[in-house]
Design a protein around this motif. Structure first.
Motif, PDB file in Angstrom:
ATOM      1  N   LYS A  20       0.831  -1.209   0.000  1.00  0.00           N
ATOM      2  CA  LYS A  20       0.000   0.000   0.000  1.00  0.00           C
ATOM      3  C   LYS A  20       0.866   1.260   0.000  1.00  0.00           C
ATOM      4  CE  LYS A  20      -3.925   2.154   0.072  1.00  0.00           C
ATOM      5  NZ  LYS A  20      -4.821   2.124  -1.104  1.00  0.00           N
TER       6      LYS A  20
ATOM      7  N   GLU B 128       2.315   1.764  -3.388  1.00  0.00           N
ATOM      8  CA  GLU B 128       1.266   2.304  -4.269  1.00  0.00           C
ATOM      9  C   GLU B 128       1.134   3.811  -4.085  1.00  0.00           C
ATOM     10  OE1 GLU B 128      -3.567   2.182  -4.181  1.00  0.00           O
ATOM     11  OE2 GLU B 128      -2.541   0.260  -3.958  1.00  0.00           O
TER      12      GLU B 128
ATOM     13  N   THR C  75      -8.398   5.356   5.820  1.00  0.00           N
ATOM     14  CA  THR C  75      -7.559   6.247   5.025  1.00  0.00           C
ATOM     15  C   THR C  75      -8.015   7.704   5.121  1.00  0.00           C
ATOM     16  OG1 THR C  75      -7.054   4.454   3.476  1.00  0.00           O
ATOM     17  CG2 THR C  75      -6.693   6.705   2.691  1.00  0.00           C
TER      18      THR C  75
END
Length: 407
Positions: free
Chosen positions: A47, A50, A288
């Motif tokens: 993650k 990314e 998030t």
């Protein structure tokens, strides 16, 4: 009493205490001893990669801190340039040079000393008034190293310097590194958190072009210490080839599962705590969106503090903050009529230490102070806690004024 088995009260108390999951005895070196934590680390790294923008993926590892991440970067960059050095040592390499800004973290010099490169082979690149590396000066230093017969092999840029919170111009530095085929590492231990924010991730423009990056979730993201990630754009197992010792009693290649999950062979450690779990759990709990808001709120409060400093008589910013670092002077009434010059700087230099002593003895606050280049002592407040309010920041300025007004 015969036949009774008595346990001392303190032992009984300890036995009743549940063991925190983060302090589990599980160690990350082979998949079989910590399968869940291994998969969590992989998920978190994937993650983070990314978010950096490496569309083709990458590699990485969690380790004990940003200093260790920067050491990994130096060692990996050197191995990439001269693979024989792993077996033949420094005799296999020419004099090698690291380039970094004058605002960089001291761990770069420590890594050079530890790895045998030598601190004199860390060439310091000048920074501008805001603390950003000057790209043209970087190229000058590269040419200087080459003219001396040395081999520049790595540039360390910083995203969020320790003192001023400055972000080096990564895109421009990447252009130079590509021109001279140098490994570009970015120490984003502090500033990497900006990638969580759509509003502020522009501070790291060009980060997708770097070879490696250090990012500490235990800083602005406030994950539990210790929680530090080293990320690498390379996908060809360079990290493993550089550090692998192929211990046959741990890292058998004929196991029934994918042995790439035996992450211990790409670490300089053997036993490693499952530090990625701390970030994974926090990310799962907050989401998030909340993580992004945490960054946005911290930077908004830093702007508020700067605005209040500009409004108040006797307070003066060193510069408008780029990140969450707010650096400022408090100038007592007795010094406010002095013209700018050596006399004012000499007297102002003594103010912050006295105010700090008074606040510590009173027990009201702890605010750090320091010098920087030729500047007299100033206060440096770093706003990150999601519990900090505007009222807290107002109190801090009021208290500094109260404690220093008679100086």
């Amino acid at each position: 009493m015969q036949g009774w088995s008595l346990t001392p009260w303190w032992q009984a108390s300890l036995l009743k205490q549940p063991k925190p999951v983060c302090e589990s005895q599980n160690s990350l070196y082979t998949y079989e001893v910590a399968p869940v934590f291994t998969l969590m680390e992989e998920a978190v790294l994937r993650k983070m990669i990314e978010m950096v923008g490496w569309k083709e993926g990458g590699d990485g590892i969690f380790n004990p801190g940003g200093s260790m991440s920067n050491m990994y970067a130096v060692n990996l960059a050197r191995y990439r340039y001269c693979r024989d050095i792993k077996m033949n040592g420094l005799f296999a390499a020419p004099r090698m040079v690291i380039l970094t800004s004058q605002e960089c973290h001291y761990s770069i010099s420590k890594a050079a000393a530890l790895l045998g490169i030598g601190t004199k082979n860390v060439y310091v690149v000048p920074s501008d008034k805001r603390g950003k590396m000057i790209p043209s000066a970087l190229e000058d230093q590269i040419k200087r190293a080459k003219s001396e017969g040395a081999v520049p092999f790595m540039v360390n840029a910083t995203a969020g310097t320790t003192v001023l919170g400055a972000f080096d111009p990564i895109d421009e530095i990447a252009d130079i590194c590509e021109k001279y085929d140098l490994w570009l590492h970015v120490d984003a231990c502090w500033g990497g958190a900006a990638l969580m924010s759509n509003k502020h991730k522009h501070l790291l423009n060009g980060i997708h072009r770097v070879n490696s990056m250090a990012w500490n979730p235990h800083k602005m993201m406030m994950a539990s210490l210790q929680c530090s990630a080293f990320l690498v754009r390379d996908k060809t197992s360079l990290l493993q080839h550089c550090h692998s010792a192929q211990a046959s009693y741990l890292f058998q290649q004929d196991k029934f599962y994918d042995v790439s999950y035996d992450t211990g062979d790409k670490s300089v450690q053997c036993s490693r705590k499952p530090d990625a779990f701390k970030f994974w759990l926090m990310w799962k709990a907050l989401g998030t969106t909340e993580m992004e808001q945490r960054v946005d709120r911290a930077l908004a409060l830093a702007r508020y503090l700067a605005q209040e400093i500009n409004k108040r008589e006797g307070f003066q910013l060193l510069m408008e903050p780029e990140f969450a670092n707010v650096c400022f002077w408090y100038i007592p009434p007795s010094l406010r009529n002095l013209p700018a010059g050596p006399e004012l700087w000499e007297k102002l230099h003594t103010v912050a230490p006295v105010v700090k002593e008074r606040m510590m003895k009173k027990g009201s606050m702890m605010v750090g102070y320091q010098t920087h280049r030729d500047k007299p002592n100033f206060f440096r407040m770093v706003v990150i806690s999601p519990q900090v309010s505007r009222e807290d920041l107002d109190f801090a300025l009021d208290e500094i004024q109260h404690l220093g007004k008679d100086l």
